[in-house]
Design a protein around this motif. Structure first.
Motif, mmCIF file in Angstrom:
data_model
loop_
_atom_site.group_PDB
_atom_site.id
_atom_site.type_symbol
_atom_site.label_atom_id
_atom_site.label_comp_id
_atom_site.label_asym_id
_atom_site.label_seq_id
_atom_site.Cartn_x
_atom_site.Cartn_y
_atom_site.Cartn_z
ATOM 1 N N PRO C 138 0.781 -1.292 0.022
ATOM 2 C CA PRO C 138 -0.112 -0.191 0.125
ATOM 3 C C PRO C 138 0.768 1.479 0.011
ATOM 4 N N LYS C 139 0.449 2.114 -0.891
ATOM 5 C CA LYS C 139 0.914 3.581 -0.697
ATOM 6 C C LYS C 139 1.320 4.033 0.670
ATOM 7 N N GLY C 140 2.399 4.433 1.113
ATOM 8 C CA GLY C 140 2.812 4.994 2.191
ATOM 9 C C GLY C 140 3.279 4.179 3.386
ATOM 10 N N SER C 141 3.178 2.836 3.030
ATOM 11 C CA SER C 141 3.845 1.758 3.895
ATOM 12 C C SER C 141 5.384 1.902 3.836
ATOM 13 N N TYR C 142 6.156 1.195 4.869
ATOM 14 C CA TYR C 142 7.437 1.270 4.837
ATOM 15 C C TYR C 142 8.072 -0.023 4.384
ATOM 16 N N ALA C 143 9.229 -0.106 3.576
ATOM 17 C CA ALA C 143 9.780 -1.185 3.040
ATOM 18 C C ALA C 143 11.344 -0.839 3.240
ATOM 19 N N THR C 144 12.067 -1.985 3.245
ATOM 20 C CA THR C 144 13.812 -1.740 2.916
ATOM 21 C C THR C 144 13.943 -1.055 1.910
ATOM 22 N N THR C 145 13.150 -0.944 1.091
ATOM 23 C CA THR C 145 13.651 -0.120 -0.410
ATOM 24 C C THR C 145 12.565 1.058 -0.032
ATOM 25 N N ALA C 146 11.947 1.355 0.700
ATOM 26 C CA ALA C 146 10.939 2.506 0.893
ATOM 27 C C ALA C 146 11.219 3.101 2.192
ATOM 28 N N PRO C 147 12.469 3.648 2.633
ATOM 29 C CA PRO C 147 12.765 3.988 4.030
ATOM 30 C C PRO C 147 11.765 5.147 4.368
ATOM 31 N N TYR C 148 11.476 5.983 3.230
ATOM 32 C CA TYR C 148 10.800 7.198 3.646
ATOM 33 C C TYR C 148 9.337 7.066 3.316
ATOM 34 N N GLY C 149 8.950 5.892 3.052
ATOM 35 C CA GLY C 149 7.594 5.657 2.926
ATOM 36 C C GLY C 149 7.377 5.298 1.244
ATOM 37 N N ASN C 150 6.376 4.334 0.935
ATOM 38 C CA ASN C 150 6.279 3.944 -0.486
ATOM 39 C C ASN C 150 5.417 5.020 -1.177
ATOM 40 N N ILE C 151 5.981 5.562 -2.165
ATOM 41 C CA ILE C 151 5.278 6.539 -3.084
ATOM 42 C C ILE C 151 4.583 5.740 -4.368
ATOM 43 N N ASP C 152 4.878 4.562 -4.683
ATOM 44 C CA ASP C 152 4.191 3.794 -5.765
ATOM 45 C C ASP C 152 2.819 3.410 -5.199
ATOM 46 N N ARG C 153 2.001 3.531 -6.366
ATOM 47 C CA ARG C 153 0.362 3.325 -5.876
ATOM 48 C C ARG C 153 0.361 1.690 -6.246
ATOM 49 N N ASN C 154 -0.353 0.941 -5.336
ATOM 50 C CA ASN C 154 -0.477 -0.474 -5.607
ATOM 51 C C ASN C 154 -1.543 -0.863 -6.378
ATOM 52 N N PHE C 155 -1.345 -2.009 -7.160
ATOM 53 C CA PHE C 155 -2.201 -2.757 -7.925
ATOM 54 C C PHE C 155 -3.733 -3.082 -7.169
ATOM 55 N N ASP C 156 -4.774 -3.067 -7.756
ATOM 56 C CA ASP C 156 -5.965 -3.874 -7.334
ATOM 57 C C ASP C 156 -5.928 -4.964 -8.290
ATOM 58 N N LEU C 157 -5.225 -6.056 -7.801
ATOM 59 C CA LEU C 157 -5.131 -7.427 -8.629
ATOM 60 C C LEU C 157 -6.377 -7.951 -9.129
ATOM 61 N N CYS C 158 -7.575 -7.695 -8.501
ATOM 62 C CA CYS C 158 -8.756 -8.307 -8.785
ATOM 63 C C CYS C 158 -9.114 -7.537 -10.058
ATOM 64 N N LYS C 159 -9.034 -6.116 -10.236
ATOM 65 C CA LYS C 159 -9.784 -5.428 -11.009
ATOM 66 C C LYS C 159 -8.790 -5.665 -12.294
ATOM 67 N N LEU C 160 -7.447 -5.775 -12.046
ATOM 68 C CA LEU C 160 -6.564 -6.089 -13.200
ATOM 69 C C LEU C 160 -6.982 -7.201 -13.986
ATOM 70 N N ALA C 161 -7.019 -8.418 -13.221
ATOM 71 C CA ALA C 161 -7.394 -9.741 -13.505
ATOM 72 C C ALA C 161 -8.801 -9.567 -14.595
ATOM 73 N N GLN C 162 -10.005 -9.091 -13.788
ATOM 74 C CA GLN C 162 -10.827 -8.786 -14.486
ATOM 75 C C GLN C 162 -11.039 -8.200 -15.983
ATOM 76 N N SER C 163 -10.210 -7.223 -15.901
ATOM 77 C CA SER C 163 -10.066 -6.281 -17.277
ATOM 78 C C SER C 163 -9.335 -7.012 -17.967
ATOM 79 N N ALA C 164 -8.504 -7.846 -17.677
ATOM 80 C CA ALA C 164 -7.635 -8.525 -18.552
ATOM 81 C C ALA C 164 -8.225 -9.850 -19.103
ATOM 82 N N GLY C 165 -9.242 -10.379 -18.556
ATOM 83 C CA GLY C 165 -10.155 -11.428 -19.178
ATOM 84 C C GLY C 165 -10.062 -12.634 -18.450
ATOM 85 N N ALA C 166 -9.972 -12.523 -17.106
ATOM 86 C CA ALA C 166 -9.877 -13.700 -16.033
ATOM 87 C C ALA C 166 -11.508 -13.977 -15.883
#
Lengths: 70, 177, 272, 381
Positions: C138-166
């Protein structure tokens, strides 16, 4: 304490990693912690919902009596 | 080695010269000879000067590319300019009559290939087959029978009559020399 | 372990390598229970994984099991399924394995609607390499490569799967385990590409980096932020912020890839 | 079926050979100049009950091929330079897990996107060492369209026999040229299939060397025996191990199954080497230019010969070592900046002067260039 129940809850000490999940989420507070290790303290309250067994990450718990084990 | 003949068919992309090269090579095989066919690939093959190469030999063919053609067919001026040099001294160039006949130290045959395709079949698209027919009879590099069989085996179903007409018109052009 | 489940495990390989409280064990158990509940033929099941903590699961399971390269489980699985459509093919993957390095394979497997069940052990972190952020962190979480907080927006894998054709898409969590087992059962019974986004916990890396406390606290967190899809429909965007929507998102019957290819074979042989 | 001469393209001969060898699965991704192999596979495979799939990328194609092979099908993919680079990850997987498969690389000019439509032989070292770590590999290289057919069959046979990925290293010239080919009667073709576990084996271990030949018998997914395959270093049971002895034993066995069988795997053709003072080593389409040069120079009385490699890796060390001391010069002709020449130099061990004839401009080395190089080298001696 001798239980009225005809079944038991077995906990495998070898595989249990003492995460505490079974103790925390038992709806009937059947388990108690002994230095992190789950011990059955209230078998009478157990409704055999088996959530502890399903949520155990280490397959260390089996809820069931003889009829279950056959 | 013996009897190694190098033929280069050139024109613009889309004129079907690669197909003509394939058919020529197949005709040579039907004649019982060895043949190797190769071509220019990529953007060049879609517009611009395009070429197909055929080597025909009684014996096995080692080096598979044309270095000094015995026969050059050129259907466009651009192709002629690009490939006119490097012919064998006794080589021959067959050009479409729409191209101005150049001054070159080799034999040049000018034939109304594209015009014949248009007038005799109504389809310029078969100019490659007309050219193949003309080249066959003008140079006798392959037999007429094998060429006809190779054409019939390769052209799309339903176009056999059209291509046969084109081929025969080409045979006549070459024989008229 | 319950006796009737033992045959599904390579029991001699247990205890597994996962950390105390890592819920990948819960998810692996859920997969096995779903298989057992459905009484699927054990000798017809092939389980494929990629790389990461999740992908160690097949090693403990007594089926045809394949531990492939990072992100590529679905590529290998596609080859297996097309080559032998009689096999039930299950892919166990992680959030990084599936959504980052394997993202392309994921959307194309979904697009083809090939009959593979993909279960994502989604703990929002790269655990095996010790705590880097993934496309599901999730955006804002911390990780070893996000020591100042994660700025990446996270996927919604279910939406991705559905729009891809699952053609079957659902999300469950390790807290809501009976429901998750039902979802996996439905995914396994579904013909076509099915995705189960299984929300998991990583107490060791995600938990510590984000000061979430014990495995118990993390389970409580999942319990508290999860909302069934039906109830979510009545909530505003603001009310849904930070929530995990769980349940079945999508189900459709559509032509399945290997069945379509069987028709190609028939067509190619017509008139022979 | 009687054999009949026909004009066939190199890429077409590859597919014909693959199907004759038993290929029943193809996964690929479009890339020039290999695409005809995919197109023809798509057309021909379903006719024999096989499967074709165009995957989303090169990496996936290689993965799908390995997956299919694990179910027991003979599987192939084809690509060119950039795609070959992408496949390397899973080629390593196939090497370690000993999953038979054939990878065709129709070489084109590189590096990077390079010269997509023009020939090169710049992937000689990538074919050998493209994936990371020590690993076994077999690489074959055809010079003629007929040989494309033959070596594709051989690639499948070697891959199945030794449970190793086998690379057919073609080049754009041989892939795209059309040439007269007479296909043999299918009943005369020797086909090798992977060794299956003896049904009497209890508790099958997928990586146990039951027969002592370094090649474990291979069960298939779906046949009833569950087993585990991992890209991690594993013991005979197939499960991961970091034990130093296990690791050493596995890597040693993987390499030895190739290096103990060089006589079976390595194939090359010697032409006019008996009395030669200059020997040219070549492969692929370049070898045809060399062959012409050898003919022409022999007519002029020069003592020149050639070795045409059909197996590139493992390298034909013996071919170099067996050369007589009458040989003064070795020339390695290749369409690259100088790759195989280093291995030849190492094999020569100082016995011969070794020099390279290299061309890397997208054009085939010509017979004239070979002749010029020979004369230059002879002039130096």
């Amino acid at each position: 304490m001798v239980s009225e129940k005809k079944f038991k809850i077995s906990i495998n000490d070898r595989t249990c990693k003492r995460c505490g999940i079974c103790i925390a989420f038992c709806p009937k507070k059947v388990f108690s912690s002994e230095n992190g290790k789950p011990v059955v303290v209230n078998l009478d309250a157990c409704t055999k919902c088996k959530l502890c067994e399903l949520r155990c990450p280490d397959y260390a718990i089996v809820v069931g009596g003889e009829e279950d084990e056959q | 080695m013996g009897e190694r003949m190098e033929i280069r068919l050139s024109g613009s992309g889309g004129q079907g010269l690669i197909l003509a090269g394939i058919i020529l090579a197949e005709a040579a095989i039907l004649d019982g000879k060895n043949a190797v066919q190769s071509q220019s690939y990529g953007p060049e093959a879609r517009g611009g000067a395009s070429r197909a190469e055929v080597i025909i030999s009684e014996s096995s063919i080692d080096y598979p590319k044309v270095t000094k053609p015995d026969i050059l067919l050129a259907l466009t001026e651009e192709a002629l300019m690009k490939y006119k040099d490097n012919l064998k001294p006794d080589g021959v160039i067959i050009i479409d009559s729409s191209i101005k006949k150049p001054e070159l130290p080799v034999k040049i045959i000018s034939l109304p290939i594209i015009e014949t395709a248009q007038n005799r079949t109504g389809k310029v698209i078969v100019a490659n087959i007309v050219a193949l027919g003309a080249l066959t009879t003008a140079t006798k590099i392959v037999s007429k029978e094998s060429t006809e069989k190779a054409v019939m085996d390769r052209v799309p179903k339903g176009t056999e009559e059209l291509n046969k007409k084109a081929l025969y018109s080409g045979f006549e052009l070459g024989e008229s020399l | 372990m319950r006796k009737e489940l033992e045959k599904y495990f390579r029991t001699e390989k247990l205890p597994h390598i996962w950390c105390p409280g890592c819920s990948h064990g819960i998810l692996t158990g859920a997969v096995v229970r779903a298989i057992d509940n459905l009484k699927l033929d054990q000798k017809k099941i092939c389980i494929v994984s990629g790389i990461g903590c999740s992908s160690r699961a097949p090693g403990y399971l007594n089926f045809y099991t394949l531990h492939t390269t990072h992100g590529r489980a679905l590529a290998f699985a596609t080859g297996i399924k097309l080559a032998n459509p009689d096999l039930k093919v299950i892919v166990l993957t992680g959030d990084g394995d599936c959504a980052a390095i394997g993202g392309n394979h994921f959307i194309h497997a979904a697009r083809r609607n090939i009959d593979i069940t993909t279960i994502v052990f989604n703990n929002s972190i790269y655990g095996m390499t010790s705590g880097q952020y993934s496309p599901m962190t999730p955006k804002g979480s911390y990780a070893t490569t996000a020591p100042y907080g994660n700025i990446d927006r996270n996927f919604d894998l279910c939406k991705l799967a559905q729009s891809a054709g699952a053609t079957y898409v659902a999300r469950g969590t390790v807290y809501h385990i009976p429901q998750l087992i039902k979802i996996i059962e439905k995914a396994l019974q579904h013909k076509g590409f099915s995705l189960v986004d299984a929300v998991s916990i990583c107490p060791t890396y995600f938990g510590r980096k984000n000061k979430m406390g014990s495995p118990v606290k993390m389970m409580e967190f999942i319990r508290d932020v999860s909302i069934p899809i039906k109830s979510a429909e009545k909530l505003s965007k603001e009310e849904l912020a930070g929530k995990i929507l769980i349940g079945e998102f999508y189900e459709e019957q559509a032509p399945e890839y290997t069945e379509e290819y069987a028709k190609v074979i028939e067509k190619s042989q017509e008139g022979d | 079926m009687s054999s009949k001469a026909r004009l066939m393209q190199g890429n077409e001969a590859c597919v014909e050979g693959a199907i004759a060898a038993g290929m029943r699965f193809y996964a690929g991704y479009p890339i020039t100049p290999s695409t005809e192999i995919a197109e023809l596979s798509a057309e021909m495979l379903p006719k024999v009950g096989g499967k074709f799939i165009q995957m989303e990328d090169e990496i996936a194609s290689m993965g799908a091929v390995i997956g299919a092979s694990l179910t027991g099908l003979k599987a192939m993919t084809a690509t060119s330079g950039p795609g070959f680079s992408l496949k390397q990850e899973n080629i390593g997987f196939a090497s370690l897990t000993e999953v038979p498969c054939v990878i065709v690389n129709v070489q084109r000019g590189g590096p990077s996107t390079g010269l997509p439509t023009l020939p090169a032989q710049g992937d000689v070292m990538q074919a050998r060492w493209g994936t990371h770590g020590d690993h076994p590999i077999i690489v074959l290289s055809p010079s003629y369209v007929k040989e494309v057919y033959e070596l594709t069959i051989r690639a499948f046979n070697l891959s199945e026999k030794y449970r190793v990925p086998c690379i057919l290293l073609m080049d754009e010239v041989v892939a795209h040229m059309r040439e007269k080919v007479e296909l043999p009667d299918p009943s005369t073709i020797k086909i090798i299939n992977r060794k299956k576990p003896d049904p009497s084996i209890v508790n099958y271990e997928p990586y146990r060397d039951y027969d002592g030949d370094g090649i474990p018998p291979m069960a298939s997914f779906g046949e009833g025996i569950p087993f585990h395959v991992t890209g991690l270093i594993h013991d005979v049971t197939g499960f991961p191990s970091t034990n130093a002895k296990v690791t050493e034993a596995l890597i040693t066995r993987l390499m030895k199954k190739i290096y103990d069988n060089l006589d079976d795997i390595v194939d090359y053709e010697c032409i006019s080497v008996e009395d030669a003072e200059t020997v040219i080593i070549s492969f692929g389409s370049t070898a045809r230019s060399v062959l012409r040069a050898v003919h022409l120079m022999r007519q002029e009385g020069h003592k020149i010969g050639m070795i045409r490699l059909k197996t590139i890796w493992p390298f034909a060390y013996k071919a170099i070592q067996n050369l007589s001391s009458a040989v003064k010069n070795l020339i390695v002709a290749e369409m690259n900046f100088g790759q195989l020449v280093e291995t030849v130099r190492a094999s020569a061990g100082g016995r011969f002067e070794v020099s390279g004839l290299n061309k890397f401009n997208g054009e085939l080395i010509t017979p004239d260039e070979v002749i010029a190089k020979v004369k230059e080298v002879m002039g130096r001696a």
